[in-house]
Design a protein around this motif. Structure first.
Motif, PDB file in Angstrom:
ATOM      1  N   SER A  97       1.185  -1.239  -0.073  1.00 19.39           N
ATOM      2  CA  SER A  97      -0.114   0.217   0.273  1.00 19.39           C
ATOM      3  C   SER A  97       0.803   1.398   0.543  1.00 19.39           C
ATOM      4  N   ILE A 156       3.468   3.953   0.372  1.00 17.99           N
ATOM      5  CA  ILE A 156       4.293   4.856  -0.280  1.00 17.99           C
ATOM      6  C   ILE A 156       5.462   3.367  -0.367  1.00 17.99           C
ATOM      7  N   ASP A 170       5.366 -10.036   9.362  1.00 18.21           N
ATOM      8  CA  ASP A 170       4.834  -9.110   9.731  1.00 18.21           C
ATOM      9  C   ASP A 170       6.054  -8.493  10.413  1.00 18.21           C
ATOM     10  N   VAL A 171       6.876  -7.488  10.381  1.00 17.06           N
ATOM     11  CA  VAL A 171       8.253  -7.047  11.596  1.00 17.06           C
ATOM     12  C   VAL A 171       7.734  -6.749  12.397  1.00 17.06           C
ATOM     13  N   ASN A 211      10.291   0.463   5.283  1.00 14.73           N
ATOM     14  CA  ASN A 211       8.770   1.471   5.001  1.00 14.73           C
ATOM     15  C   ASN A 211       7.688   1.202   5.833  1.00 14.73           C
ATOM     16  N   VAL A 249      12.464   4.936   6.163  1.00 12.31           N
ATOM     17  CA  VAL A 249      11.694   5.488   5.800  1.00 12.31           C
ATOM     18  C   VAL A 249      10.792   5.755   7.527  1.00 12.31           C
ATOM     19  N   SER A 287       9.784  10.053   9.160  1.00 14.71           N
ATOM     20  CA  SER A 287       8.565  11.846   9.033  1.00 14.71           C
ATOM     21  C   SER A 287       9.159  12.596   9.497  1.00 14.71           C
ATOM     22  N   LYS A 344       9.064   7.671  15.523  1.00 11.14           N
ATOM     23  CA  LYS A 344      10.143   7.492  14.686  1.00 11.14           C
ATOM     24  C   LYS A 344      11.364   8.753  15.045  1.00 11.14           C
ATOM     25  N   PRO A 385       9.044  11.939   4.823  1.00 11.28           N
ATOM     26  CA  PRO A 385       7.933  12.540   3.775  1.00 11.28           C
ATOM     27  C   PRO A 385       7.275  13.525   4.839  1.00 11.28           C
ATOM     28  N   ASP A 415       3.089  15.011   5.105  1.00 10.94           N
ATOM     29  CA  ASP A 415       1.906  14.751   4.549  1.00 10.94           C
ATOM     30  C   ASP A 415       1.804  13.536   3.256  1.00 10.94           C
ATOM     31  N   THR A 432      -1.944   8.444   1.497  1.00  6.90           N
ATOM     32  CA  THR A 432      -1.862   6.931   1.310  1.00  6.90           C
ATOM     33  C   THR A 432      -3.097   6.221   1.778  1.00  6.90           C
ATOM     34  N   GLY A 433      -2.508   4.511   2.356  1.00  6.93           N
ATOM     35  CA  GLY A 433      -3.534   4.098   3.630  1.00  6.93           C
ATOM     36  C   GLY A 433      -3.392   4.494   4.932  1.00  6.93           C
ATOM     37  N   PHE A 434      -2.438   5.098   5.034  1.00  9.74           N
ATOM     38  CA  PHE A 434      -2.108   5.685   6.578  1.00  9.74           C
ATOM     39  C   PHE A 434      -3.387   5.976   7.156  1.00  9.74           C
ATOM     40  N   GLU A 448      -3.211  14.725   5.024  1.00  8.97           N
ATOM     41  CA  GLU A 448      -2.874  13.677   4.675  1.00  8.97           C
ATOM     42  C   GLU A 448      -3.566  13.422   3.728  1.00  8.97           C
TER      43      GLU A 448
HETATM   44  N1  LIG Z   1       1.409   8.876   5.137  1.00 14.24           N
HETATM   45  C1  LIG Z   1       1.696   9.895   5.239  1.00 14.24           C
HETATM   46  O1  LIG Z   1       1.348  11.049   5.332  1.00 14.24           O
HETATM   47  C2  LIG Z   1       3.134   9.414   5.805  1.00 14.24           C
HETATM   48  C3  LIG Z   1       3.705  10.727   6.233  1.00 14.24           C
HETATM   49  C4  LIG Z   1       5.421  10.351   6.860  1.00 14.24           C
HETATM   50  C5  LIG Z   1       5.846   9.023   6.800  1.00 14.24           C
HETATM   51  N2  LIG Z   1       4.709   8.526   6.471  1.00 14.24           N
HETATM   52  C6  LIG Z   1       5.554   6.856   6.741  1.00 14.24           C
HETATM   53  O2  LIG Z   1       5.764   5.982   5.398  1.00 14.24           O
HETATM   54  C7  LIG Z   1       5.423   4.185   5.958  1.00 14.24           C
HETATM   55  C8  LIG Z   1       4.567   3.984   4.970  1.00 14.24           C
HETATM   56  O3  LIG Z   1       2.847   4.088   4.959  1.00 14.24           O
HETATM   57  P1  LIG Z   1       2.282   4.268   4.119  1.00 14.24           P
HETATM   58  O4  LIG Z   1       1.885   6.128   3.750  1.00 14.24           O
HETATM   59  O5  LIG Z   1       2.763   3.886   2.750  1.00 14.24           O
HETATM   60  O6  LIG Z   1       0.834   3.711   4.816  1.00 14.24           O
HETATM   61  P2  LIG Z   1      -0.031   2.676   4.108  1.00 14.24           P
HETATM   62  O7  LIG Z   1      -0.701   2.833   2.852  1.00 14.24           O
HETATM   63  O8  LIG Z   1      -1.172   2.504   5.237  1.00 14.24           O
HETATM   64  O9  LIG Z   1       1.030   1.713   3.985  1.00 14.24           O
HETATM   65  C9  LIG Z   1       1.492   0.757   5.561  1.00 14.24           C
HETATM   66  C10 LIG Z   1       2.270  -0.265   4.803  1.00 14.24           C
HETATM   67  O10 LIG Z   1       3.318  -0.743   5.882  1.00 14.24           O
HETATM   68  C11 LIG Z   1       2.731  -2.247   6.584  1.00 14.24           C
HETATM   69  N3  LIG Z   1       3.074  -2.582   8.095  1.00 14.24           N
HETATM   70  C12 LIG Z   1       1.736  -2.481   8.424  1.00 14.24           C
HETATM   71  N4  LIG Z   1       1.807  -2.367   9.575  1.00 14.24           N
HETATM   72  C13 LIG Z   1       2.159  -3.786   9.625  1.00 14.24           C
HETATM   73  C14 LIG Z   1       3.522  -5.218  10.275  1.00 14.24           C
HETATM   74  N5  LIG Z   1       3.018  -5.562  11.451  1.00 14.24           N
HETATM   75  N6  LIG Z   1       4.091  -5.767   9.598  1.00 14.24           N
HETATM   76  C15 LIG Z   1       4.376  -5.491   8.413  1.00 14.24           C
HETATM   77  N7  LIG Z   1       4.014  -4.451   7.533  1.00 14.24           N
HETATM   78  C16 LIG Z   1       3.491  -3.634   7.976  1.00 14.24           C
HETATM   79  C17 LIG Z   1       1.477  -2.989   5.388  1.00 14.24           C
HETATM   80  O11 LIG Z   1       1.388  -3.769   4.711  1.00 14.24           O
HETATM   81  P3  LIG Z   1       0.540  -4.993   5.396  1.00 14.24           P
HETATM   82  O12 LIG Z   1      -0.801  -3.827   5.695  1.00 14.24           O
HETATM   83  O13 LIG Z   1      -0.526  -5.383   4.226  1.00 14.24           O
HETATM   84  O14 LIG Z   1       1.047  -5.761   6.490  1.00 14.24           O
HETATM   85  C18 LIG Z   1       1.353  -0.959   4.593  1.00 14.24           C
HETATM   86  O15 LIG Z   1       2.352  -2.170   3.566  1.00 14.24           O
HETATM   87  C19 LIG Z   1       5.279   5.049   6.738  1.00 14.24           C
HETATM   88  O16 LIG Z   1       6.180   4.026   8.351  1.00 14.24           O
HETATM   89  C20 LIG Z   1       4.922   5.821   7.932  1.00 14.24           C
HETATM   90  O17 LIG Z   1       5.330   6.186   9.309  1.00 14.24           O
HETATM   91  C21 LIG Z   1       4.116   8.103   5.633  1.00 14.24           C
END
Ligand SMILES: NC(=O)c1ccc[n+]([C@@H]2O[C@H](COP(=O)([O-])OP(=O)(O)OC[C@H]3O[C@@H](n4cnc5c(N)ncnc54)[C@H](OP(=O)(O)O)[C@@H]3O)[C@@H](O)[C@H]2O)c1
Length: 273
Positions: free
Chosen positions: A9, A11, A57-58, A84, A134, A136, A153, A179, A181, A184-186, A217
Motif C-alpha cells: 500500500s 509509499i 509481519d515486522v 518502510n 522511511v 517522517s 520516528k 516524508p 503528509d 496513502t492508506g495510512f 494527509e
Molecule cells: N502517509 C503519510 O502521511 C506519511 C508521512 C510520513 C511518513 N510516513 C511513513 O511512511 C511509511 C509507509 O506508510 P504509508 O503512508 O504508505 O501507509 P500505508 O498506505 O498504510 O502502508 C503501510 C504499509 O506498512 C505495512 N505494515 C503495517 N503494519 C505492518 C506490520 N506489522 N508488519 C508488516 N508490514 C506492516 C502495510 O502492509 P500490510 O498491511 O499489507 O501488512 C502497508 O504495506 C510508514 O513508515 C509511515 O510512518 C507516512
C-alpha cells in the motif's frame, strides 16, 4: 536487488512499482502476501524489472527471519533494504495505554530494527549494502495527539544516525527519508486509542486535531514524490543522513533550526491544538 517492507500500500507499493519500472528486482513484503511468490509476481517486460511479494509481519521475529531467508535463498544477495512498513496510533499521552504505546513502537521502531538486524550479517558478508529508513517530518517535529507516533520516528532517526557510523567500515550506507503528509492508506489504518472517547477530557481538542491531521494527509503529496526521493538515495553513492521530501517540509524543518523554539511551538499549537 531491493527489499521493501510494507509494499502492499501507499509509499511502499508506489516505490516498488516505480523501481520495477526502472528495471530493479524488488521483493516487497506484506502481512497479507501469500507464501507462493510465483502467485505474487509482477514484472515489466520493457525493463526486465520484477516485483515479488512475500509475507512478513515486522512485529514477529520469526516472520522477519523467514522472509529474509526466502530472499537470500532465491537471490543470494540484498543490495538495498527500504524499511518502510509503519502505522500510526492517535490519542493524547494520557489516553494511549501502555499496551497501545508498545504496539506503536513494536511496528515502527522495533519493526525497523528487527529487519535491519536480520539483513546486516548478509550485507557485512557482501561488503556492501544500503539501508533506507522511511522516517517522517514527525520524526523531527512532534505534534499533539500523535506523541507516540512521533516518538517512534524520533527513535528510528536515532537508530539510523548511530548505525551509519557502525556499518560504514563494512561498506554499508544508511540514510533516512522524511516524508510529510502523503496521501496513502495510512489515514484509514490509523488506530485511535481506546480511551480517546467522549469520556476523555481531551476529546474535543483531540477530535479537532485528528480531523486536521486526516485532512492534511488526504490532501497531501502523492506517494510518487517519496518514491522518487528513495530512488535518488538508491542511486547516490553517499546519501546524506536525512532527506526531507518536498520543499514545503524542507522549509519547515529549516525554520525549526533557525527560529526560537517558542515561535514554532505557537505555530504547531495553533494548527493542531
Ligand atoms: N502517509 C503519510 O502521511 C506519511 C508521512 C510520513 C511518513 N510516513 C511513513 O511512511 C511509511 C509507509 O506508510 P504509508 O503512508 O504508505 O501507509 P500505508 O498506505 O498504510 O502502508 C503501510 C504499509 O506498512 C505495512 N505494515 C503495517 N503494519 C505492518 C506490520 N506489522 N508488519 C508488516 N508490514 C506492516 C502495510 O502492509 P500490510 O498491511 O499489507 O501488512 C502497508 O504495506 C510508514 O513508515 C509511515 O510512518 C507516512
Amino acid at each position: 536487488m531491493v527489499l521493501i517492507t510494507g509494499a502492499s500500500s501507499g509509499i511502499g507499493k508506489t516505490t516498488a512499482d516505480y523501481l520495477m519500472k526502472k528495471g530493479f528486482h524488488i521483493y516487497g513484503t506484506s502481512r497479507k502476501a501469500l507464501g507462493n511468490i510465483e502467485v505474487n509476481e509482477a514484472s515489466d517486460a520493457l525493463t526486465g524489472g520484477f516485483l515479488r511479494m512475500i509475507p512478513m509481519d515486522v512485529t514477529n521475529e520469526e516472520s522477519v527471519d523467514n522472509a529474509i531467508n526466502t530472499v537470500i535463498e532465491k537471490e543470494g544477495h540484498i543490495d538495498v533494504l527500504v524499511c518502510n512498513a509503519g502505522a500510526g496510533i492517535a490519542g493524547s499521552v494520557e489516553d494511549v495505554s501502555m499496551e497501545e504505546a508498545r504496539t506503536q513502537f513494536d511496528i515502527n521502531f522495533f519493526g525497523t530494527l528487527r529487519v535491519i538486524k536480520a539483513v546486516l550479517p548478509l550485507m557485512r558478508d557482501q561488503g556492501y549494502g544500503k539501508i533506507i529508513a522511511v522516517s517522517s517530518v514527525a520524526g523531527v517535529i512532534s505534534i499533539p495527539y500523535q506523541a507516540h507516533y512521533s516518538s517512534s520516528k524520533y527513535a528510528v532517526e536515532g537508530l539510523a544516525e548511530a548505525l551509519r557510523y557502525e556499518v560504514a567500515p563494512f561498506g554499508i550506507k544508511v540514510c533516512l527519508v522524511e516524508p510529510g503528509d502523503t496521501k496513502t492508506g495510512f489515514t484509514k489504518s490509523r488506530i485511535t486509542a481506546q480511551k480517546a472517547n467522549r469520556e476523555s477530557p481531551y476529546y474535543e481538542r483531540f477530535t479537532r486535531s485528528l480531523a486536521r491531521m486526516e485532512k492534511d494527509e488526504q490532501n497531501g503529496a502523492s506517494p510518487i514524490s517519496v518514491a522518487r526521493v528513495i530512488y535518488k538515495m538508491i542511486k547516490k553513492k553517499n546519501p546524506p543522513v536525512r532527506t526531507t521530501v518536498g520543499l514545503q517540509y524542507k522549509t519547515i524543518l529549516f525554520l525549526k533550526k533557525i527560529l526560537p523554539g517558542s515561535i514554532l511551538e505557537k505555530v504547531v499549537g495553533l494548527l493542531y491544538n
